[in-house]
Design a protein around this motif. Sequence first.
Motif, short mmCIF file in Angstrom:
data_model
loop_
_atom_site.label_atom_id
_atom_site.label_comp_id
_atom_site.label_asym_id
_atom_site.label_seq_id
_atom_site.Cartn_x
_atom_site.Cartn_y
_atom_site.Cartn_z
N TYR A 38 0.66 -1.35 -0.02
CA TYR A 38 0.08 -0.11 0.07
C TYR A 38 0.95 1.31 -0.13
O TYR A 38 0.51 2.08 -0.81
N SER A 82 2.28 1.97 -3.02
CA SER A 82 1.31 2.41 -4.37
C SER A 82 0.78 3.84 -4.13
O SER A 82 0.42 4.52 -4.88
N ILE A 83 1.25 4.46 -2.89
CA ILE A 83 0.99 5.93 -2.64
C ILE A 83 2.18 6.88 -2.90
O ILE A 83 2.40 8.03 -2.33
N GLY A 84 3.26 5.98 -3.49
CA GLY A 84 4.29 6.88 -3.83
C GLY A 84 5.72 6.75 -3.02
O GLY A 84 6.57 7.36 -3.31
#
Length: 153
Positions: free
Chosen positions: A85, A88-90
């Motif tokens: 996760y 996935s948010i950078g």
Amino acid sequence: MKITVKQLQGGECSLEVSPATLISEIKREVAEKLGIPIEEQKILLLGRTLSDEQTVESYPSIKEGTKLNLVVKKPEGLFEASVKYFKSIGMNDVQAVSAGNELLKVLEEKIYKMSWDDLDRLCYDILSEESGQSRPVSHQVESEPECEDSFTL
């Protein structure tokens, strides 16, 4: 046509499928019959993974009586899921791993601070939610206390 889906660790089920049946539909039926969540299923034919978006007819070697193999994938742990996760948010790999470790540390601290009654309610709520039941009125709390501290990265 009738096919069999055989789990490598045991268990199997027979399914009635048509050429237009999607592999994802086969997984749904397997989930119902064998109790294995769809996201943990990997269906193989001759060692090759079948794609959820494909139909039975897109695999010419699936015929009446074909046996498909079912591999049950190990579900991700909390650490692995949180790292995925955070990526996935950078976040980069190092940041994601650090944030995952921090999340586990905070959760552990929170759980150790809970009373046995709190743990009992939490477990009861989780089990009830998984089985689709709601908490009986006698166990319901008028209002949930607000958390004074929060997790931030």
